[in-house]
Motif scaffolding. Structure first.
Motif, PDB file in Angstrom:
ATOM      1  N   THR A  52       0.849  -1.190   0.000  1.00 18.58           N
ATOM      2  CA  THR A  52       0.000   0.000   0.000  1.00 18.58           C
ATOM      3  C   THR A  52       0.886   1.243   0.000  1.00 18.58           C
ATOM      4  O   THR A  52       2.106   1.142  -0.064  1.00 18.58           O
ATOM      5  CB  THR A  52      -0.905   0.086   1.246  1.00 18.58           C
ATOM      6  OG1 THR A  52      -0.105   0.444   2.379  1.00 18.58           O
ATOM      7  CG2 THR A  52      -1.608  -1.228   1.510  1.00 18.58           C
TER       8      THR A  52
ATOM      9  N   ASP B 249     -14.128  -3.196  -0.672  1.00 20.59           N
ATOM     10  CA  ASP B 249     -13.373  -3.234   0.583  1.00 20.59           C
ATOM     11  C   ASP B 249     -14.390  -3.122   1.703  1.00 20.59           C
ATOM     12  O   ASP B 249     -14.966  -2.060   1.923  1.00 20.59           O
ATOM     13  CB  ASP B 249     -12.373  -2.074   0.618  1.00 20.59           C
ATOM     14  CG  ASP B 249     -11.384  -2.159   1.773  1.00 20.59           C
ATOM     15  OD1 ASP B 249     -11.520  -3.065   2.610  1.00 20.59           O
ATOM     16  OD2 ASP B 249     -10.469  -1.312   1.827  1.00 20.59           O
ATOM     17  N   HIS B 319      -9.851   5.768   3.719  1.00 22.15           N
ATOM     18  CA  HIS B 319      -9.056   6.060   2.529  1.00 22.15           C
ATOM     19  C   HIS B 319      -9.988   6.122   1.333  1.00 22.15           C
ATOM     20  O   HIS B 319     -11.015   5.435   1.297  1.00 22.15           O
ATOM     21  CB  HIS B 319      -8.012   4.973   2.315  1.00 22.15           C
ATOM     22  CG  HIS B 319      -8.609   3.582   2.271  1.00 22.15           C
ATOM     23  ND1 HIS B 319      -9.244   3.091   1.150  1.00 22.15           N
ATOM     24  CD2 HIS B 319      -8.703   2.613   3.215  1.00 22.15           C
ATOM     25  CE1 HIS B 319      -9.679   1.855   1.402  1.00 22.15           C
ATOM     26  NE2 HIS B 319      -9.379   1.538   2.651  1.00 22.15           N
ATOM     27  N   ILE B 321     -11.192   5.345  -2.533  1.00 19.76           N
ATOM     28  CA  ILE B 321     -11.247   4.069  -3.244  1.00 19.76           C
ATOM     29  C   ILE B 321     -11.784   4.306  -4.646  1.00 19.76           C
ATOM     30  O   ILE B 321     -12.553   5.237  -4.874  1.00 19.76           O
ATOM     31  CB  ILE B 321     -12.120   3.062  -2.453  1.00 19.76           C
ATOM     32  CG1 ILE B 321     -11.956   1.637  -3.012  1.00 19.76           C
ATOM     33  CG2 ILE B 321     -13.580   3.497  -2.451  1.00 19.76           C
ATOM     34  CD1 ILE B 321     -12.497   0.566  -2.075  1.00 19.76           C
ATOM     35  N   HIS B 326      -6.637   1.778  -2.230  1.00 18.16           N
ATOM     36  CA  HIS B 326      -6.327   2.961  -1.422  1.00 18.16           C
ATOM     37  C   HIS B 326      -5.939   4.082  -2.380  1.00 18.16           C
ATOM     38  O   HIS B 326      -5.026   3.911  -3.188  1.00 18.16           O
ATOM     39  CB  HIS B 326      -5.120   2.716  -0.488  1.00 18.16           C
ATOM     40  CG  HIS B 326      -5.400   1.772   0.643  1.00 18.16           C
ATOM     41  ND1 HIS B 326      -4.473   1.530   1.632  1.00 18.16           N
ATOM     42  CD2 HIS B 326      -6.486   1.039   0.959  1.00 18.16           C
ATOM     43  CE1 HIS B 326      -4.980   0.662   2.505  1.00 18.16           C
ATOM     44  NE2 HIS B 326      -6.196   0.341   2.111  1.00 18.16           N
ATOM     45  N   GLU B 327      -6.616   5.198  -2.302  1.00 11.83           N
ATOM     46  CA  GLU B 327      -6.249   6.367  -3.110  1.00 11.83           C
ATOM     47  C   GLU B 327      -6.785   7.590  -2.378  1.00 11.83           C
ATOM     48  O   GLU B 327      -7.351   7.465  -1.293  1.00 11.83           O
ATOM     49  CB  GLU B 327      -6.827   6.229  -4.536  1.00 11.83           C
ATOM     50  CG  GLU B 327      -8.346   6.066  -4.606  1.00 11.83           C
ATOM     51  CD  GLU B 327      -8.868   5.911  -6.045  1.00 11.83           C
ATOM     52  OE1 GLU B 327      -8.340   5.067  -6.791  1.00 11.83           O
ATOM     53  OE2 GLU B 327      -9.809   6.633  -6.400  1.00 11.83           O
ATOM     54  N   TYR B 330      -7.621  10.794   1.817  1.00  8.54           N
ATOM     55  CA  TYR B 330      -7.405  10.047   3.054  1.00  8.54           C
ATOM     56  C   TYR B 330      -8.100  10.767   4.216  1.00  8.54           C
ATOM     57  O   TYR B 330      -7.909  11.972   4.394  1.00  8.54           O
ATOM     58  CB  TYR B 330      -5.903   9.882   3.315  1.00  8.54           C
ATOM     59  CG  TYR B 330      -5.266   8.981   2.268  1.00  8.54           C
ATOM     60  CD1 TYR B 330      -5.453   7.602   2.325  1.00  8.54           C
ATOM     61  CD2 TYR B 330      -4.537   9.498   1.201  1.00  8.54           C
ATOM     62  CE1 TYR B 330      -4.914   6.764   1.353  1.00  8.54           C
ATOM     63  CE2 TYR B 330      -3.997   8.659   0.222  1.00  8.54           C
ATOM     64  CZ  TYR B 330      -4.193   7.297   0.314  1.00  8.54           C
ATOM     65  OH  TYR B 330      -3.675   6.459  -0.651  1.00  8.54           O
TER      66      TYR B 330
END
Lengths: 387, 387
Positions: A52, B249, B319, B321, B326-327, B330
């Motif tokens: 990640t 997720d 985070h 998505i 994860h992008e 945040y």
């Protein structure tokens, strides 16, 4: 208990590797080698960190016992459970700056306020490298993967055993697919079946499953599509995954007739395949310690070019394999490095006639003391099956 | 035809995105944005390049129509098949230097012999970045992912539809696992079942399947192990994959009794879970355009800290998505960026009591015009099941 679990890397090996990495840092003139998640980290510690944006980094200075493993606080228990070697773990919290933390460890390892040179693992994300470079102004950056390439290229006996298990599992999947129904199904559907079977045969997970039918067989890295497989055409099957952390990678070419004797391979395809088969065998037979990588490439290429297909063999002959599907050594023109005992690599010439069809044969081969040790044993001949 | 195939990104969207990327290059003051394989490339072209050491690179200059896609010769047919936008493809052969090729395209885009500034995608491999920097001496390097962050953070309606399909598929897997046998099986075995079910429910492939039982539930990123699940303990299930290219997720916490009423959750766990449930709900309810990311984190953290568990919530609240698991954005303390309509992210507080047990609840939520739009609908309460 699975075979892979019984065949694993002993803990002492990680200790030896970590010590060797410190020597490699000194040899490379690097104040520290910095390894992010991925194969280098797995090689040195056994720890398979989650990939990640959060920085995980093994910092290895030149001094014995200098290694530190930097991990996000929330992954501390996972790192402790995953590490197979005794290395101090340093954590960072969600609002900390892990680059500053690594920079301070590099300064400590260097015994200097402005370290001159670091090396980072090849697969570190650019975003993480750029932050490290900002945290260490003026530092020169090299490759930590290159610094330990000699270690990783030469496989331990346990690594060869795992590569063999992975190869044998992939062999079984090829045999199963060739024996099953193919005509009338989409490439993507067969690709899904390949992935399921790779896991069923013992892989931790499937990595890729190229199913290239008809004209698509002329595309070496074809992505399995919604094309429906027809009777009377070839299928290039190039599949692999990880088993006990080690990669499999096999290619076989199948011709499906749909049960119609008239739909077998045409004369040219039979010829092309015979040439390819000979090229793959010649390259394999050339393997021995001391021979340059590029000579293996040439051994295959000469056969293919000699029959007029030189322009149709558009890629190198092979790549190293181990914890990564592609790693050093690369069997490619221009690579004069000598093969050594224990190196493992693919031998995979191909012939591709754009718009018509293509073929490839690939084995994983280990360089033994006296010659090649092929790990794949699945039949290499063109398999003409009803499909 | 699957739902995901019917719900896909229209071709015109890629054209719009590529044009916007040229404007972003100008805004960032970069002579060119350079995207390797990965999510940015998929976002801009639809092409899912194979992730290997061979360089694939989309070069986007400031001028309209300046984009070029550099690919290895052997992947040219795959790139032509995979690109959903009209962009000239430039190939390199196995013995060519792709960094030199990209450098020449950057010089062309810059209209200068020594381009001043480039930006590269965050996940570009360090080895490739270092070679590019050597091919463009003195060039300043920024983040191309950051340059197009505004585009990727705000989801198109089709992207939200795909995220919803992925979330619903993951919901079904959680329900199936909670209804099945768990006690007496290893975490790794359940993890394998999760991965199979993610694919069976429509995912292209599974990305992760955390199964953290008993004391392991206190390790947020626990790797499913050979531990055998016991009656009378919690299991944190955190799973996801890609469906139609978009990530799922979800986390749910299950308590397995083995069918013994006496082996239900103890008083403290019930309290801890109630606090967590409230924190997750409060954070979700706080979502609306204009609210800073850190305020969502604080909304969850205040509830948990108010009950004395502040030290046990050791990670950020969420985070972003989309094409990546994860992008941006945040949801973390210190991130003052305001949420905007169409942003998608996880909301996943957790409470972890080291050595004992832990719990986490995670949904994917889209910021709607008037408030939160949760994409996951699986029951969030603690599921007390026989297992």
């Amino acid at each position: 208990m699975t075979l892979a679990a019984r065949t694993s890397i002993p803990a002492v090996r990680y200790q030896e590797r970590l010590e060797a990495a410190s020597l490699a840092a000194a040899d490379a003139g690097s104040d520290a080698l910095l390894f992010g998640f991925g194969a280098d980290l797995r090689y040195l510690t056994g720890y398979e960190a989650i990939e990640t944006e959060r920085l995980t980094m093994l910092v290895v200075g030149q001094g014995a016992g200098s290694a530190r493993l930097v991990v996000p606080l929330l992954e501390e228990p996972a790192a402790r459970a995953g590490c197979r070697v005794d290395v101090p773990i340093v954590t960072w919290g969600e609002t900390d700056d892990p680059s500053a933390l690594v920079a301070s460890l590099v300064r400590e390892a260097a015994g200097a306020d402005r370290p001159a040179r670091i090396a980072v693992s090849d697969r570190l994300w650019a975003s993480q490298l750029l932050r490290l470079q900002r945290a260490l102004p003026g530092v020169e950056t090299g490759s930590a993967t290159a610094a330990i390439r000699g270690l990783r290229m030469t496989k331990d006996p346990e690594e060869v055993a795992l590569l063999r298990l992975a190869a044998q599992a992939a062999d079984r999947v090829v045999d199963q697919i060739a024996a099953g129904r193919l005509v009338g199904r989409t490439e993507a559907d067969v690709s899904r079946e390949v992935r399921e079977r790779l896991v069923a045969e013992g892989h931790d997970h499937a990595e890729f499953a190229i199913v290239a039918s008809g004209p698509n067989s002329a595309s070496p890295h074809h992505d399995a599509s919604d094309r429906v497989i027809q009777a009377g055409e070839p299928i290039v099957l190039d599949i692999g995954g990880l088993l006990g952390g080690y990669a499999s990678d096999i290619t076989r070419t199948i011709w499906v007739t749909g049960g119609h004797p008239a739909k077998g391979p045409d004369e040219e395809y039979r010829h092309l395949f015979a040439v390819l088969h000979s090229a793959q065998a010649q390259a394999t037979q050339a393997v021995r310690p001391g021979i340059p990588c590029e000579a293996i490439d040439a051994a295959a290429r000469d056969v293919i070019a000699g029959e007029g297909y030189g322009e149709a063999f558009i890629h190198r002959t092979g790549h190293g394999i181990g914890l990564e599907g592609h790693e050093e050594p690369y069997l490619v023109s221009g690579n004069g490095e000598a093969l050594g005992e224990g190196m493992a690599f693919s031998i995979e010439p191909g012939i591709y006639l754009g718009g018509r069809y293509g073929a490839r044969i690939e084995d994983i081969v280990v360089c033994g003391p006296d010659g090649p040790i092929p790990l794949n044993e699945a039949e290499r001949d063109l398999r003409v099956v009803p499909g």
